[in-house]
Design a protein around this motif. Structure first.
Motif, short mmCIF file in Angstrom:
data_model
loop_
_atom_site.label_atom_id
_atom_site.label_comp_id
_atom_site.label_asym_id
_atom_site.label_seq_id
_atom_site.Cartn_x
_atom_site.Cartn_y
_atom_site.Cartn_z
N GLN A 1 111.76 95.26 -47.29
CA GLN A 1 111.30 96.01 -48.47
C GLN A 1 112.21 97.21 -48.73
O GLN A 1 112.87 97.73 -47.82
CB GLN A 1 109.87 96.48 -48.25
CG GLN A 1 108.84 95.37 -48.32
CD GLN A 1 107.42 95.91 -48.32
OE1 GLN A 1 107.16 96.99 -47.78
NE2 GLN A 1 106.51 95.17 -48.93
N SER A 2 112.22 97.63 -49.96
CA SER A 2 112.98 98.82 -50.33
C SER A 2 112.58 100.00 -49.45
O SER A 2 111.40 100.22 -49.19
CB SER A 2 112.71 99.16 -51.79
OG SER A 2 113.46 100.27 -52.20
N ASP B 1 121.28 96.70 -52.73
CA ASP B 1 122.01 96.32 -51.52
C ASP B 1 121.92 94.82 -51.23
O ASP B 1 122.55 94.33 -50.30
CB ASP B 1 121.48 97.09 -50.31
CG ASP B 1 121.71 98.58 -50.42
OD1 ASP B 1 120.78 99.35 -50.08
OD2 ASP B 1 122.82 98.99 -50.84
N THR B 2 121.12 94.12 -52.02
CA THR B 2 120.97 92.68 -51.83
C THR B 2 122.29 91.96 -52.03
O THR B 2 122.94 92.12 -53.06
CB THR B 2 119.92 92.13 -52.81
OG1 THR B 2 118.64 92.68 -52.48
CG2 THR B 2 119.85 90.60 -52.72
N ALA B 3 122.71 91.20 -51.02
CA ALA B 3 124.00 90.52 -51.06
C ALA B 3 124.16 89.71 -49.79
O ALA B 3 123.39 89.85 -48.84
CB ALA B 3 125.14 91.52 -51.17
N VAL B 4 125.20 88.88 -49.78
CA VAL B 4 125.66 88.27 -48.54
C VAL B 4 126.67 89.22 -47.92
O VAL B 4 127.61 89.66 -48.59
CB VAL B 4 126.29 86.89 -48.79
CG1 VAL B 4 126.81 86.31 -47.48
CG2 VAL B 4 125.28 85.95 -49.43
N TYR B 5 126.46 89.55 -46.66
CA TYR B 5 127.31 90.50 -45.95
C TYR B 5 128.23 89.74 -44.99
O TYR B 5 127.80 88.83 -44.28
CB TYR B 5 126.46 91.50 -45.18
CG TYR B 5 125.84 92.55 -46.07
CD1 TYR B 5 124.81 92.23 -46.95
CD2 TYR B 5 126.30 93.87 -46.04
CE1 TYR B 5 124.25 93.20 -47.78
CE2 TYR B 5 125.75 94.84 -46.86
CZ TYR B 5 124.73 94.49 -47.72
OH TYR B 5 124.17 95.46 -48.56
N TYR B 6 129.51 90.17 -44.98
CA TYR B 6 130.53 89.55 -44.15
C TYR B 6 131.22 90.62 -43.30
O TYR B 6 131.41 91.75 -43.75
CB TYR B 6 131.60 88.89 -45.01
CG TYR B 6 131.12 87.84 -45.97
CD1 TYR B 6 130.66 88.18 -47.23
CD2 TYR B 6 131.16 86.49 -45.61
CE1 TYR B 6 130.23 87.21 -48.12
CE2 TYR B 6 130.73 85.51 -46.50
CZ TYR B 6 130.27 85.87 -47.76
OH TYR B 6 129.85 84.91 -48.63
N CYS B 7 131.65 90.22 -42.11
CA CYS B 7 132.54 91.09 -41.35
C CYS B 7 133.92 90.44 -41.32
O CYS B 7 134.06 89.22 -41.45
CB CYS B 7 132.03 91.37 -39.94
SG CYS B 7 131.78 89.93 -38.88
N ALA B 8 134.94 91.28 -41.17
CA ALA B 8 136.31 90.80 -41.23
C ALA B 8 137.22 91.71 -40.43
O ALA B 8 136.87 92.87 -40.16
CB ALA B 8 136.78 90.73 -42.68
N THR B 9 138.40 91.20 -40.09
CA THR B 9 139.37 92.00 -39.39
C THR B 9 140.76 91.72 -39.93
O THR B 9 140.99 90.70 -40.59
CB THR B 9 139.33 91.74 -37.87
OG1 THR B 9 140.14 92.72 -37.19
CG2 THR B 9 139.85 90.34 -37.53
N VAL C 1 121.28 89.43 -46.91
CA VAL C 1 120.35 90.56 -46.91
C VAL C 1 119.66 90.60 -48.26
O VAL C 1 120.32 90.66 -49.30
CB VAL C 1 121.09 91.89 -46.65
CG1 VAL C 1 120.15 93.07 -46.85
CG2 VAL C 1 121.69 91.90 -45.26
N THR C 2 118.34 90.57 -48.25
CA THR C 2 117.55 90.63 -49.48
C THR C 2 116.60 91.81 -49.38
O THR C 2 115.81 91.90 -48.44
CB THR C 2 116.75 89.34 -49.68
OG1 THR C 2 117.64 88.22 -49.69
CG2 THR C 2 116.01 89.39 -51.03
N VAL C 3 116.70 92.72 -50.34
CA VAL C 3 115.85 93.90 -50.38
C VAL C 3 114.92 93.78 -51.57
O VAL C 3 115.37 93.73 -52.71
CB VAL C 3 116.68 95.19 -50.46
CG1 VAL C 3 115.76 96.41 -50.39
CG2 VAL C 3 117.73 95.24 -49.36
N SER C 4 113.64 93.73 -51.29
CA SER C 4 112.65 93.59 -52.36
C SER C 4 112.17 94.96 -52.81
O SER C 4 112.09 95.91 -52.03
CB SER C 4 111.47 92.76 -51.87
OG SER C 4 110.81 93.42 -50.81
#
Length: 124
Positions: free
Chosen positions: A12-13, A90-98, A120-123
């Motif tokens: 939740q938000s 902030d809802t999105a698909v989150y990726y890590c990278a190097t 990540v889904t923020v309602s």
């Protein structure tokens, strides 16, 4: 070289989540690690980055400053993204990278290896 991102979910938000980026076959401490996100219909954008251990400077997008924290856990070969005061934006698909250059480039095109995304889904 492998990176695996995890920890996404529905929140939740105003809530919090902690994302993890675990490295395999290389030591995360030796390289900068960035977190990016991509919302539907939008370009991938940088969220946060941490320079190699020994420097450990961090960089944040203006939109997450004061709410998100990137950190290392060396024994676990893991980089975390602690996300507090989450918003629907902030809802999105989150990726890590190097990347091998030892810096934290702004452009996602400059990163060499990517983990799979975590949603990540923020309602509201």
């Amino acid at each position: 070289v492998q990176l695996q991102a995890s920890g996404g979910g529905l929140v939740q938000s105003g809530g919090s989540l902690r994302l993890s980026c675990v490295g395999s076959r290389f030591t995360l401490d030796d390289y900068p690690i960035g977190w990016f996100r991509q919302a539907p219909g939008k370009e991938r954008e940088g969220v946060a980055c941490i320079l190699p251990r020994g420097d450990d400077r961090t960089v944040y997008a203006d939109s997450v400053k004061g709410r998100f924290t990137i950190s290392r856990d060396s024994p676990k070969n893991t980089v975390y993204l602690q996300m507090d005061s989450l918003k629907p934006g902030d809802t999105a698909v989150y990726y890590c990278a190097t990347e091998w250059g030892g810096t934290c480039p702004q452009s996602s095109r400059d990163y060499d290896y990517w983990g799979q995304g975590t949603l990540v889904t923020v309602s509201s």
